[in-house]
Write a protein that holds these residues in place. Structure first.
Motif, PDB file in Angstrom:
ATOM      1  N   ASP A 151      49.251  31.572  33.338  1.00 39.93           N
ATOM      2  CA  ASP A 151      49.191  31.031  34.685  1.00 39.93           C
ATOM      3  C   ASP A 151      49.463  32.135  35.706  1.00 39.93           C
ATOM      4  O   ASP A 151      48.737  32.282  36.676  1.00 39.93           O
ATOM      5  CB  ASP A 151      50.193  29.885  34.823  1.00 39.93           C
ATOM      6  N   LEU A 152      50.492  32.911  35.456  1.00 42.62           N
ATOM      7  CA  LEU A 152      50.851  33.974  36.391  1.00 42.62           C
ATOM      8  C   LEU A 152      49.753  35.036  36.484  1.00 42.62           C
ATOM      9  O   LEU A 152      49.415  35.489  37.577  1.00 42.62           O
ATOM     10  CB  LEU A 152      52.179  34.604  35.982  1.00 42.62           C
ATOM     11  N   LEU A 153      49.178  35.415  35.356  1.00 42.68           N
ATOM     12  CA  LEU A 153      48.105  36.415  35.377  1.00 42.68           C
ATOM     13  C   LEU A 153      46.869  35.886  36.100  1.00 42.68           C
ATOM     14  O   LEU A 153      46.215  36.625  36.827  1.00 42.68           O
ATOM     15  CB  LEU A 153      47.746  36.844  33.955  1.00 42.68           C
ATOM     16  N   ALA A 154      46.578  34.614  35.916  1.00 41.52           N
ATOM     17  CA  ALA A 154      45.437  34.022  36.625  1.00 41.52           C
ATOM     18  C   ALA A 154      45.676  34.066  38.132  1.00 41.52           C
ATOM     19  O   ALA A 154      44.795  34.474  38.902  1.00 41.52           O
ATOM     20  CB  ALA A 154      45.214  32.587  36.153  1.00 41.52           C
ATOM     21  N   GLU A 155      46.862  33.659  38.555  1.00 42.15           N
ATOM     22  CA  GLU A 155      47.194  33.664  39.982  1.00 42.15           C
ATOM     23  C   GLU A 155      47.178  35.086  40.554  1.00 42.15           C
ATOM     24  O   GLU A 155      46.647  35.321  41.637  1.00 42.15           O
ATOM     25  CB  GLU A 155      48.567  33.032  40.213  1.00 42.15           C
ATOM     26  N   LEU A 156      47.751  36.003  39.828  1.00 40.98           N
ATOM     27  CA  LEU A 156      47.864  37.384  40.297  1.00 40.98           C
ATOM     28  C   LEU A 156      46.491  38.026  40.463  1.00 40.98           C
ATOM     29  O   LEU A 156      46.185  38.596  41.514  1.00 40.98           O
ATOM     30  CB  LEU A 156      48.725  38.192  39.329  1.00 40.98           C
ATOM     31  N   THR A 157      45.666  37.944  39.429  1.00 43.88           N
ATOM     32  CA  THR A 157      44.349  38.585  39.512  1.00 43.88           C
ATOM     33  C   THR A 157      43.457  37.892  40.544  1.00 43.88           C
ATOM     34  O   THR A 157      42.682  38.550  41.237  1.00 43.88           O
ATOM     35  CB  THR A 157      43.660  38.608  38.138  1.00 43.88           C
ATOM     36  N   TYR A 158      43.585  36.586  40.663  1.00 49.13           N
ATOM     37  CA  TYR A 158      42.823  35.840  41.663  1.00 49.13           C
ATOM     38  C   TYR A 158      43.225  36.284  43.074  1.00 49.13           C
ATOM     39  O   TYR A 158      42.365  36.540  43.917  1.00 49.13           O
ATOM     40  CB  TYR A 158      43.071  34.345  41.457  1.00 49.13           C
TER      41      TYR A 158
END
Length: 83
Positions: free
Chosen positions: A1-8
């Motif tokens: 979840d965090l990686l998705a939010e960060l890269t987005y």
């Protein structure tokens, strides 16, 4: 979840899509991640897939106005391009 939010948020839509897909494998009904996936796909030029995601969101939440608005925009674009 965090990686998705960060890269987005970094506007790295290719990686954002990758991590959103990974997240959705365990929580396929997460509407916010589906919206994230749709935006990533739209930014990457994957229009038919984006349309399908908005349709999926409406299956999960029939009264979701954001998804309805996005689908209406797609349908207007389709009408204009077909004439």
């Amino acid at each position: 979840d965090l990686l998705a939010e960060l890269t987005y948020n970094m506007k790295d839509y290719k990686k954002g899509l990758k991590y959103a897909n990974l997240f959705l494998t365990s929580k396929p009904r997460d509407v916010e991640k589906l919206f994230m996936k749709a935006k990533c796909m739209r930014k990457l030029g994957q229009w038919p897939e984006t349309y399908a995601i908005y349709k999926r969101i409406l299956e999960l939440q029939p009264y979701n106005t954001r998804a309805k608005d996005k689908l209406a925009t797609f349908e207007k674009i389709e009408k204009v391009s077909s004439t």
